[in-house]
Design an enzyme around this catalytic site. Sequence first.
Site, PDB file in Angstrom:
ATOM      1  N   SER A 119     -15.145 -20.860  38.667  1.00 11.24           N
ATOM      2  CA  SER A 119     -14.479 -21.516  39.481  1.00 11.24           C
ATOM      3  C   SER A 119     -13.116 -21.892  39.355  1.00 11.24           C
ATOM      4  O   SER A 119     -12.784 -22.339  38.181  1.00 11.24           O
ATOM      5  CB  SER A 119     -15.290 -22.785  40.499  1.00 11.24           C
ATOM      6  N   TYR A 143     -18.259 -30.921  40.069  1.00  9.01           N
ATOM      7  CA  TYR A 143     -18.420 -29.312  40.216  1.00  9.01           C
ATOM      8  C   TYR A 143     -17.696 -28.474  39.331  1.00  9.01           C
ATOM      9  O   TYR A 143     -18.031 -27.819  38.864  1.00  9.01           O
ATOM     10  CB  TYR A 143     -18.039 -29.008  41.927  1.00  9.01           C
ATOM     11  N   LYS A 147     -18.758 -25.907  36.213  1.00 12.58           N
ATOM     12  CA  LYS A 147     -18.508 -24.490  35.996  1.00 12.58           C
ATOM     13  C   LYS A 147     -17.793 -24.525  34.518  1.00 12.58           C
ATOM     14  O   LYS A 147     -17.955 -23.337  33.883  1.00 12.58           O
ATOM     15  CB  LYS A 147     -17.284 -24.050  36.903  1.00 12.58           C
TER      16      LYS A 147
END
Length: 322
Positions: A119, A143, A147
Amino acid sequence: MTVLVTGGAGYIGAHVVTLLRERGDSVVVVDDLITGIAERVEGLPLLNLDIADTSSIEPIADMMREHSVTSVIHFAARKQVGESVSEPARYYRDNLGGLSNLLLAMESAGVGRIVFSSSAAVYGEPDANPVFETTPQSPINPYGETKLYGEHLIKAAEKAGWLRGVSLRYFNVAGAANAMLSDRVALNLIPMVIEKIVAGEAPKVFGDDYPTADGTCIRDYVHVIDLAEAHLVALDALTDGRDISSEYNIGTGTGSSVREVVDAVSKVSGNEIEAEICPRRPGDPAILIADVGRARDELGWHARLGLQDMVQSSWSGWLATH
């Protein structure tokens, strides 16, 4: 070639599964079907389990052996920035734990190639745009951290000598190839706006005081069809043993503000609804736009579709499935 796709019944995963099937590859799927839809992968071997649970390692390895899997494309993960801020342990468990279990299964089954769904969140809030793959990675939410650490884990497995991997750093994904594959869960901006407009409610804009022209966040939006094609190109480069980079930005190289996206959806719907301005969400950078030169030069990939294509196909898909 037989490809195992984790999260293959999900929005992005199902687009990739469809392209793989269309070109004649064998495909098997692992998905917990929480947000995935089984009908999208009808006729394919489907293992319904939670890859974040360590009990999943052996069943996944067995599936790889049974179907002679040669490569993996890994999508299965949680992806809501705000939720990751409020539930960081859950995100680390599911995203990193799931990848760890998958790699253990791959090593056990002797499968040595992976395309990883990463991402643009790994960049955090960069000092300058567009963002290059060499831009410092400083994620500002859990988040994005999961990643980035997932990328590190794959590189560590490569150093161990048994794996080749490539990480695709997505920017904002939207659109659909058809109604069956459309994004039916309002977790991304365009379906969130559509959901509100269909309900006759005002779309929410989180923050209008960012240092941008209209005060709302600017993002690089990429059509899911273009994104799916990028996975096949990356997979083929790994399969052919080409000397490629470990990470690629996948976007268009252009940005649209949240307000511009809301206006585009309103226009397609024929409903001019004024957005509701809400406080900023934690962990949202002001601007994220990709430099996509590396993917163009090394993989021969570039996006073909624009924001209007994304909005129109998203609108049509939502109406057909709700």
